[in-house]
Design a protein around this motif. Structure first.
Motif, PDB file in Angstrom:
ATOM      1  N   ASN A 408      34.559  42.294  40.812  1.00 48.59           N
ATOM      2  CA  ASN A 408      34.748  41.414  41.626  1.00 48.59           C
ATOM      3  C   ASN A 408      35.566  41.952  43.303  1.00 48.59           C
ATOM      4  O   ASN A 408      35.079  41.846  43.807  1.00 48.59           O
ATOM      5  CB  ASN A 408      35.936  40.261  41.044  1.00 48.59           C
ATOM      6  CG  ASN A 408      35.363  39.172  40.865  1.00 48.59           C
ATOM      7  OD1 ASN A 408      33.704  39.567  40.151  1.00 48.59           O
ATOM      8  ND2 ASN A 408      36.148  38.566  40.547  1.00 48.59           N
ATOM      9  N   TYR A 409      35.992  43.193  42.981  1.00 44.56           N
ATOM     10  CA  TYR A 409      36.541  43.487  44.131  1.00 44.56           C
ATOM     11  C   TYR A 409      36.264  44.656  44.753  1.00 44.56           C
ATOM     12  O   TYR A 409      35.905  44.955  46.147  1.00 44.56           O
ATOM     13  CB  TYR A 409      37.919  44.778  44.211  1.00 44.56           C
ATOM     14  CG  TYR A 409      38.733  43.347  43.601  1.00 44.56           C
ATOM     15  CD1 TYR A 409      39.366  42.491  42.879  1.00 44.56           C
ATOM     16  CD2 TYR A 409      39.788  43.743  44.358  1.00 44.56           C
ATOM     17  CE1 TYR A 409      40.344  41.653  42.913  1.00 44.56           C
ATOM     18  CE2 TYR A 409      41.485  42.593  44.708  1.00 44.56           C
ATOM     19  CZ  TYR A 409      41.511  42.005  43.657  1.00 44.56           C
ATOM     20  OH  TYR A 409      42.569  40.712  43.299  1.00 44.56           O
ATOM     21  N   TYR A 411      32.619  44.531  44.842  1.00 46.67           N
ATOM     22  CA  TYR A 411      31.636  43.257  45.506  1.00 46.67           C
ATOM     23  C   TYR A 411      32.342  42.322  46.547  1.00 46.67           C
ATOM     24  O   TYR A 411      31.911  42.530  47.972  1.00 46.67           O
ATOM     25  CB  TYR A 411      31.440  41.451  44.374  1.00 46.67           C
ATOM     26  CG  TYR A 411      30.346  40.812  45.296  1.00 46.67           C
ATOM     27  CD1 TYR A 411      28.967  40.764  45.372  1.00 46.67           C
ATOM     28  CD2 TYR A 411      31.175  39.365  45.641  1.00 46.67           C
ATOM     29  CE1 TYR A 411      28.518  40.030  45.983  1.00 46.67           C
ATOM     30  CE2 TYR A 411      30.722  38.829  46.437  1.00 46.67           C
ATOM     31  CZ  TYR A 411      29.076  38.345  46.079  1.00 46.67           C
ATOM     32  OH  TYR A 411      28.152  38.197  46.904  1.00 46.67           O
ATOM     33  N   LYS A 412      33.416  42.178  46.572  1.00 38.29           N
ATOM     34  CA  LYS A 412      34.743  41.836  48.156  1.00 38.29           C
ATOM     35  C   LYS A 412      34.656  42.332  48.610  1.00 38.29           C
ATOM     36  O   LYS A 412      34.587  42.533  49.685  1.00 38.29           O
ATOM     37  CB  LYS A 412      35.919  41.594  46.875  1.00 38.29           C
ATOM     38  CG  LYS A 412      37.295  41.241  48.523  1.00 38.29           C
ATOM     39  CD  LYS A 412      38.645  41.497  47.711  1.00 38.29           C
ATOM     40  CE  LYS A 412      39.230  40.815  48.581  1.00 38.29           C
ATOM     41  NZ  LYS A 412      39.666  40.992  50.018  1.00 38.29           N
TER      42      LYS A 412
ATOM     43  N   TYR B 140      35.805  36.733  52.950  1.00 34.33           N
ATOM     44  CA  TYR B 140      37.298  36.553  52.145  1.00 34.33           C
ATOM     45  C   TYR B 140      38.276  36.420  52.845  1.00 34.33           C
ATOM     46  O   TYR B 140      38.739  35.506  53.145  1.00 34.33           O
ATOM     47  CB  TYR B 140      36.948  37.743  51.047  1.00 34.33           C
ATOM     48  CG  TYR B 140      35.894  37.558  50.112  1.00 34.33           C
ATOM     49  CD1 TYR B 140      35.155  38.249  50.153  1.00 34.33           C
ATOM     50  CD2 TYR B 140      36.039  37.122  48.848  1.00 34.33           C
ATOM     51  CE1 TYR B 140      33.827  38.046  48.927  1.00 34.33           C
ATOM     52  CE2 TYR B 140      35.107  36.531  48.038  1.00 34.33           C
ATOM     53  CZ  TYR B 140      33.850  37.114  48.013  1.00 34.33           C
ATOM     54  OH  TYR B 140      32.863  37.160  47.271  1.00 34.33           O
ATOM     55  N   PHE B 246      42.430  36.363  44.262  1.00 40.87           N
ATOM     56  CA  PHE B 246      41.606  37.285  44.061  1.00 40.87           C
ATOM     57  C   PHE B 246      41.051  37.633  42.311  1.00 40.87           C
ATOM     58  O   PHE B 246      42.393  37.572  42.673  1.00 40.87           O
ATOM     59  CB  PHE B 246      40.726  38.007  44.988  1.00 40.87           C
ATOM     60  CG  PHE B 246      40.703  38.627  46.313  1.00 40.87           C
ATOM     61  CD1 PHE B 246      39.438  37.667  46.752  1.00 40.87           C
ATOM     62  CD2 PHE B 246      41.984  37.848  47.222  1.00 40.87           C
ATOM     63  CE1 PHE B 246      39.735  37.418  48.650  1.00 40.87           C
ATOM     64  CE2 PHE B 246      41.983  38.121  48.659  1.00 40.87           C
ATOM     65  CZ  PHE B 246      40.761  37.581  48.756  1.00 40.87           C
ATOM     66  N   HIS B 247      40.268  36.941  41.996  1.00 43.23           N
ATOM     67  CA  HIS B 247      39.969  36.965  40.808  1.00 43.23           C
ATOM     68  C   HIS B 247      39.842  38.451  39.678  1.00 43.23           C
ATOM     69  O   HIS B 247      38.842  39.104  40.540  1.00 43.23           O
ATOM     70  CB  HIS B 247      39.268  36.176  40.106  1.00 43.23           C
ATOM     71  CG  HIS B 247      39.245  34.479  39.347  1.00 43.23           C
ATOM     72  ND1 HIS B 247      40.258  34.449  38.784  1.00 43.23           N
ATOM     73  CD2 HIS B 247      38.994  33.376  40.693  1.00 43.23           C
ATOM     74  CE1 HIS B 247      41.013  32.937  39.498  1.00 43.23           C
ATOM     75  NE2 HIS B 247      40.179  32.442  40.401  1.00 43.23           N
ATOM     76  N   THR B 248      40.495  39.140  39.159  1.00 41.81           N
ATOM     77  CA  THR B 248      39.500  40.648  38.722  1.00 41.81           C
ATOM     78  C   THR B 248      38.446  40.658  38.171  1.00 41.81           C
ATOM     79  O   THR B 248      37.776  41.048  38.429  1.00 41.81           O
ATOM     80  CB  THR B 248      41.199  41.002  38.252  1.00 41.81           C
ATOM     81  OG1 THR B 248      41.154  40.237  36.993  1.00 41.81           O
ATOM     82  CG2 THR B 248      41.980  41.785  38.663  1.00 41.81           C
ATOM     83  N   LYS B 249      38.221  39.410  37.508  1.00 40.06           N
ATOM     84  CA  LYS B 249      37.234  39.483  37.268  1.00 40.06           C
ATOM     85  C   LYS B 249      36.094  37.655  36.855  1.00 40.06           C
ATOM     86  O   LYS B 249      35.203  38.011  36.734  1.00 40.06           O
ATOM     87  CB  LYS B 249      37.598  39.840  35.760  1.00 40.06           C
ATOM     88  CG  LYS B 249      36.087  40.180  34.583  1.00 40.06           C
ATOM     89  CD  LYS B 249      36.598  40.775  33.443  1.00 40.06           C
ATOM     90  CE  LYS B 249      35.806  40.872  31.970  1.00 40.06           C
ATOM     91  NZ  LYS B 249      36.205  41.131  31.180  1.00 40.06           N
ATOM     92  N   ASP B 250      36.759  37.008  36.479  1.00 42.97           N
ATOM     93  CA  ASP B 250      36.611  35.547  36.594  1.00 42.97           C
ATOM     94  C   ASP B 250      35.643  35.811  38.128  1.00 42.97           C
ATOM     95  O   ASP B 250      35.398  35.881  38.933  1.00 42.97           O
ATOM     96  CB  ASP B 250      37.563  34.145  37.147  1.00 42.97           C
ATOM     97  CG  ASP B 250      36.593  33.193  36.732  1.00 42.97           C
ATOM     98  OD1 ASP B 250      37.469  32.292  36.069  1.00 42.97           O
ATOM     99  OD2 ASP B 250      35.650  33.044  37.318  1.00 42.97           O
ATOM    100  N   LYS B 253      35.137  34.061  41.458  1.00 42.94           N
ATOM    101  CA  LYS B 253      36.031  35.504  42.566  1.00 42.94           C
ATOM    102  C   LYS B 253      37.584  35.046  42.785  1.00 42.94           C
ATOM    103  O   LYS B 253      38.588  36.652  43.725  1.00 42.94           O
ATOM    104  CB  LYS B 253      35.027  36.186  43.741  1.00 42.94           C
ATOM    105  CG  LYS B 253      33.907  36.902  42.457  1.00 42.94           C
ATOM    106  CD  LYS B 253      32.772  37.448  43.518  1.00 42.94           C
ATOM    107  CE  LYS B 253      31.777  37.716  43.039  1.00 42.94           C
ATOM    108  NZ  LYS B 253      30.160  37.280  41.739  1.00 42.94           N
TER     109      LYS B 253
END
Lengths: 633, 496
Positions: A408-409, A411-412, B140, B246-250, B253
């Motif tokens: 996710n990070y 991607y972020k 973001y 921010f979600h680490t996995k969900d 996001k």
């Protein structure tokens, strides 16, 4: 009547001879040196840099990419620039194209300003400055918003020259003024500020003639042309473009360097180009069929200026060992060549940057030898040699997050970088990879389609298309084998605050469950944080499930238990030699307790430099945060 | 034959050759027709732009026929079916309330095959001509490139109302958001916020553009989510103390969380702010006026932090923050609000309801409902729900929902169309979907906002946010807006 005209004073007919030979040999040498210099500063010492340059850029064949690119001022030259930049995928190929275009500039400059004969070396000056426009960048490529930067300036100069050739063909002030206005109307959307410089040169040409004519009416077109130079960008701003800040109207298509501080020096090649063309426009004369009797100095001064140009190129070209090491390490890492990363780490003589330390650790983790070797490699926190603050997360955030299973990070940060600096092949790749591991195949397809529409990343896209079509293949693919176990953790809500290393370290340190590879990482992270409370419970579990205890874990256990004063460390089931070495450390602590930290570091380094104890005693655990701060300095 | 005759002959020949004919006898295709976007079996307004699509099935040639009861049949060749705007408009205008039959033929090697025709329905009611939305990458923390755009739904024209790059530079980035119109812009009154560089709230009223700062003393945050009173120059705002994590996995996001929020009323003419609802321990947000202007709907959640560090507390407890939809009566004569009553008690069923939107006829309440929180644009559990305001019952609008996010929604001025954002296309980017809402209170299968190029959405890396229908275009140019934004905002005063 017989023509009795004689050459002006000091001008004599001269037949080719010794002087001409000197000129020819100087010109030939200049050409040779120029070619060598260009190849040296591109494919010679900057291969990795040029590869990264194209990776941080992207040329797509889709109509949407075209329309999106040309919707900005100077878009067409950016479009062409990104097209050409992609050839740096093979640095030698890109460099040859780059060289050929620079030689074209040399030829056209010589032709435009009659820089022939002894003056020919002067024609190389703009091209040398153009090379510097690329080679001076260093870390700034990571935060550069002008796409196709290496070629945009060359294309801009070609359009400047086109304007100059055009105006010289026009006869009469009205025709020249119309030509200038039409040129600006046509060229400004194509190459932005370069068109304005081209327009300025054309204006100077008209102005020179107006001054020569000494008639008031001839000044009117000059005024019209000058007004056009200011008003045409304004006209485009009002009527066409809605994506540019008014203050940037006159510097469209120039890089986003600041004009103050260290960055002001980066404007040097641009200033050189502008000054060169303005001087050439003001002083350029039609070639005469006569040659000037000249001194040796007057014959060689253009060659001297050329050499000075070479010196400036060499002096201001970006040189930094750590920068190159980082590029090589990241490139080797992306290819999964982890041994090569370690080789580069061992070869690095300088104090490493945090990115080098992180790359080394990642390679050790991937090779499964971090718990035995991490603290044997150099630690350091050398500031990035950059005129502007730059964070490791901006350089390689998506890569590290992907490798550590923080998809996710990853991607972020791909998204953040795309928003800030535009679309590029690097973020597209990590978009695809993170989406694949997240199971977001539709999104992965979207990004992979972009890569599939490029010339050099289509094979990468094709190779990853099979994971999109068959997501079940991901679990078996060697490419993901080292990453998938790291994705086995419970979701939490947090933020990295832009501090890459801290976030990765803390997130692993705080994990309470996970597969063996995650357990090792978690223990290592706690060691880096000098967190005995976080390490020891995991160590206890580790010893119960593993026959062999890695070196650094043993070192840490001895140290932490010794500090707790609860256990006799001599009874610990660890290597006896290690226990003896620890006893030696204790004796050192007594012997050198009054040494300063810097002096002690040197004393301890020989005996204990490759141990966790040395790290525990001397490493500053606040380094990642400091890294963010020191970059501002 | 003289040269003119030759020219006419050649022109005729070219015209005849370019005439498209449907294949006569052809087999039925064995595979299923796959289109992008999916425009099969949808109900469309008669004034909508052509529904251009791509045929995904592999073939060497394609022909598509589009016909209805009246008018000529349109035949389009190619994988990308791009329909002539003029022909499409004529066909739809002549067939209001009729079916539109679309048949695709595909040629593989030498033989043509025919896919079963699909039928779209042309509704007799039009859709509002314009939709205004924010066009933005799903950002973001950085924002560099975003604009508020106005799309003409009758064709493909897009006007950029304001692009933040006009006044935004590097780190001094600027964010534009929360555009809102009074009564579908029938009055020409609108507002939007500018955050960061040269921040303030831009208000267009009576063709005048002004920049104000509605944050008055005692407000802990800016005026955020707006709703312009349908007839009066009043804007209800929520004022929100918002953070994002921010979600680490969900896969969702990102989590946007309010740890404090209240409602205020801004009087546009007096440049004056007064509180509406500021009760401690409750989060109020997303105000929305009823069409008669006599009620204000909003979302409200109970939140009593247990930790001193509220930001940390909200992160730990975000899944327990559940919003209900409440309503307050409003007296336009005295500008006073009555007590609140609960309209949708979502928390009682473990859900969270937000973004109340009352239909123009006042009969229905459309809202988003997800598992928790209020920022449903990131919640995959979020679906659209419809409440019958007469009976107080509500239902999931199953016809329009998908497994992915459905959130920000608006009614057309005639109440026959709803537009909403959904991430169903790829899970990452929000697109605008339009659905017919019939007289029986049933929503129909939605269709994505048509684009000139069928693959537009595949290649677009921006989301569409906050769709708002308008019947009139915004007349202010972006340079007029720039001029207004450059000025210092006029500070609002607190009503005594």
């Amino acid at each position: 009547m017989k023509n009795t005209q004689h050459p002006a004073k000091g001008v004599v007919k001269k037949t080719p001879g010794k002087g001409l030979n000197l000129v020819n040999s100087l010109n030939g040498t200049a050409l040779g040196l120029f070619i060598i210099a260009v190849l040296y500063y591109t494919v010679g010492i900057n291969s990795g840099f040029l590869f990264k340059l194209q990776e941080l850029d992207l040329f797509s064949t889709t109509p949407e990419f075209f329309s999106d690119t040309i919707s900005k001022i100077g878009g067409l030259s950016v479009y062409a620039g990104t097209f050409l930049t992609q050839f740096f995928y093979y640095p030698w190929l890109g460099s040859i194209i780059y060289l050929l275009l620079l030689l074209l500039v040399v030829y056209l400059v010589a032709k435009a300003f009659n820089l022939t004969g002894k003056k020919l070396p002067l024609a190389f000056i703009p091209s040398l400055a153009l090379v510097l426009c690329t080679t001076e960048l260093g870390y700034l490529i990571y935060i550069q918003k002008l796409h196709g930067i290496a070629f945009v300036c060359i294309l801009g100069v070609l359009i400047i020259l086109a304007g100059w050739f055009l105006i010289r063909r026009m006869k009469g002030f009205v025709q020249q003024t119309c030509c200038l206005l039409l040129y600006l109307l046509a060229a400004y959307p194509v190459c932005g500020a370069y068109a304005l410089l081209g327009g300025l040169l054309m204006l100077l040409h008209v102005l020179k003639q107006a001054i020569a004519e000494k008639e008031l009416k001839h000044w009117m077109p000059v005024i019209v042309a000058a007004a056009g130079l200011y008003l045409i960008p304004f006209l485009y701003y009002q009527a066409v473009y809605h994506q540019i800040y008014f203050n940037n109207l006159f510097c469209a298509n120039l890089p986003n360097f600041k004009v103050a501080g260290h960055e002001r020096l980066l404007w040097l090649p641009y200033v050189l180009i502008a000054v060169f063309f303005i001087l050439a426009a003001l002083t350029g004369k039609k070639e005469h069929n006569v040659m000037v009797r000249t001194s040796f100095f007057s014959q060689v001064w253009p060659a001297v200026v050329f050499l000075a140009g070479l010196f400036v190129l060499g002096h201001f070209t970006y040189h930094d060992k750590n920068f190159n090491t980082e590029l090589s390490m990241l490139s080797a890492s992306e290819q999964g060549n982890w041994n090569n990363v370690l080789k580069l780490a061992r070869a690095d003589q300088d104090e490493p940057t945090r990115l080098i330390v992180m790359s080394t650790k990642l390679a050790l983790v991937k090779l499964g030898i971090a718990a035995d070797n991490e603290f044997k490699y150099k630690n350091g926190n050398k500031p990035y040699h950059s005129p502007r603050e730059i964070l490791p997360i901006e350089i390689a955030g998506p890569f590290f997050y992907y490798q550590y299973g923080k998809e996710n990070y990853c991607y972020k940060w791909c998204m953040e970088q795309m928003v800030e600096y535009g679309m590029n092949a690097y973020v597209m790749k990590y978009f695809v990879l993170s989406c694949l591991l997240n199971g977001e195949t539709k999104l992965a397809q979207k990004y992979n389609d972009v890569l599939a529409s490029t010339l050099f990343y289509k094979s990468w896209a094709k190779a990853h298309q099979r994971y999109i079509d068959h997501p079940e293949a991901i679990a078996k693919a060697p490419e993901f084998a080292g990453i998938l176990p790291l994705t086995n953790y419970t979701n939490i809500l947090e933020g990295d605050q832009g501090i890459l290393e801290n976030f990765i370290r803390d997130s692993f340190a705080n994990l309470t469950s996970g597969p063996p590879s995650v357990l090792e990482l978690s223990m290592l992270s706690n060691l880096e944080l000098k967190n005995a409370a976080g390490f020891m419970p995991k160590f206890a579990y580790y010893t119960s499930t593993n026959k062999r205890i890695p070196v650094h874990f043993q070192e840490a256990a001895i140290l932490f238990l010794y500090l707790e004063h609860k256990v006799d460390i001599n009874q610990l089931p660890v290597d006896k030699n290690m226990l003896a070495k620890f006893q030696l450390l204790l004796s050192y602590l007594q012997q050198y307790h009054n040494y300063s930290e810097d002096a002690a570091k040197v004393v301890y380094a020989n005996e204990f430099g490759d141990t966790y104890w040395y790290y525990y005693l001397f490493a500053n655990t606040k380094k990642p945060k400091d890294t963010a701060e020191t970059k501002a300095n | 034959m003289n040269k003119y005759s030759l020219l006419i002959f050649c022109s005729l020949l070219v015209t005849l050759c370019s005439c498209k004919h449907l294949p006569g006898h052809c087999k039925d295709a064995t595979d299923t027709l796959s289109l992008y976007p999916d425009y099969k079996e949808v109900c469309i307004p008669y004034n909508i732009a052509p529904l251009n699509f791509r045929i995904n099935n592999e073939a060497t040639s394609y022909l598509t026929s589009i016909r209805s009861k009246n008018g000529k049949t349109l035949i389009i060749s190619g994988k990308d079916v791009e329909i002539s705007l003029k022909d499409w408009k004529s066909l739809l205008a002549a067939n209001k309330g009729e079916d539109l039959i679309v048949q695709v033929y595909a040629k593989q090697n030498v033989f043509w095959t025919k896919y079963p025709a699909f039928t779209d329905h042309i509704a007799p009611e039009m859709i509002d001509n314009y939709v205004t939305y924010r066009y933005i990458q799903p950002v973001y923390t950085t924002y560099e490139d975003m604009s508020i755009n106005q799309r003409n739904l009758e064709n493909f024209d897009v006007k950029v109302l304001y692009d933040n790059r006009l006044l935004s530079t590097e780190k001094e980035g600027q964010c534009v958001n929360c555009h809102s119109f009074q009564n579908y812009n029938k009055t020409g009154n609108m507002q939007f916020h500018v955050r960061g560089r040269m921040g303030g709230t831009v208000i267009i009223e009576n063709n005048q553009i002004k920049k104000v700062d509605p944050k008055v003393e005692g407000m802990y945050a800016n005026a955020v989510y707006p709703s312009w009173h349908p007839t009066m120059n009043l804007i209800a705002y929520s004022t929100n103390k918002t953070g994002q994590n921010f979600h680490t996995k969900d896969l969702q996001k990102i989590e946007v969380l309010d740890d404090k929020s209240d409602l205020v009323l801004y009087n546009v003419e007096k440049n004056e702010v007064s509180p509406i609802e500021t009760t401690d321990g409750w989060l109020e947000t997303y105000p929305y006026w009823s069409p008669d202007g006599k009620s204000l709907y909003y979302s409200c959640a109970r939140y009593a932090p247990k930790l001193d560090n509220i930001e940390k507390d909200v992160i730990l407890n975000y899944k327990n923050i559940k919003y209900n939809i409440l309503r307050k009566s409003f007296d336009p004569a005295t500008l006073t609000f009555g007590p609140s009553d609960t309209v949708v008690s979502a928390a009682s069923i473990g859900k969270s309801a937000t973004l109340p939107r009352v239909s123009p006829d006042g009969n229905y309440l459309l809202f988003s409902m997800g598992d928790f929180g209020n920022f449903h644009i990131w919640h995959k559990s979020s679906d659209l729900y419809l409440m019958d305001l007469h009976t107080g019952t509500y239902k999931n609008l199953a016809a329009v929902n998908s497994p992915d996010v459905e959130s920000y929604h608006s009614w057309s001025s005639n109440g026959r169309w709803i537009i909403f954002t959904s991430r169903r296309d790829d899970g990452g980017y929000a697109r605008l979907y339009i659905a017919y809402f019939d007289k029986n209170g049933e929503a129909h299968k939605p269709f994505v906002l048509p684009q000139k190029k069928p693959v537009f959405y595949k290649r677009s890396f921006k989301s569409f946010n906050i769709p708002e229908f308008t019947v009139k275009p915004v007349t202010a140019s972006c340079h007029e807006l720039v001029k207004a934004i450059r000025k210092e905002p006029v500070k609002a005063t607190a009503k005594q």
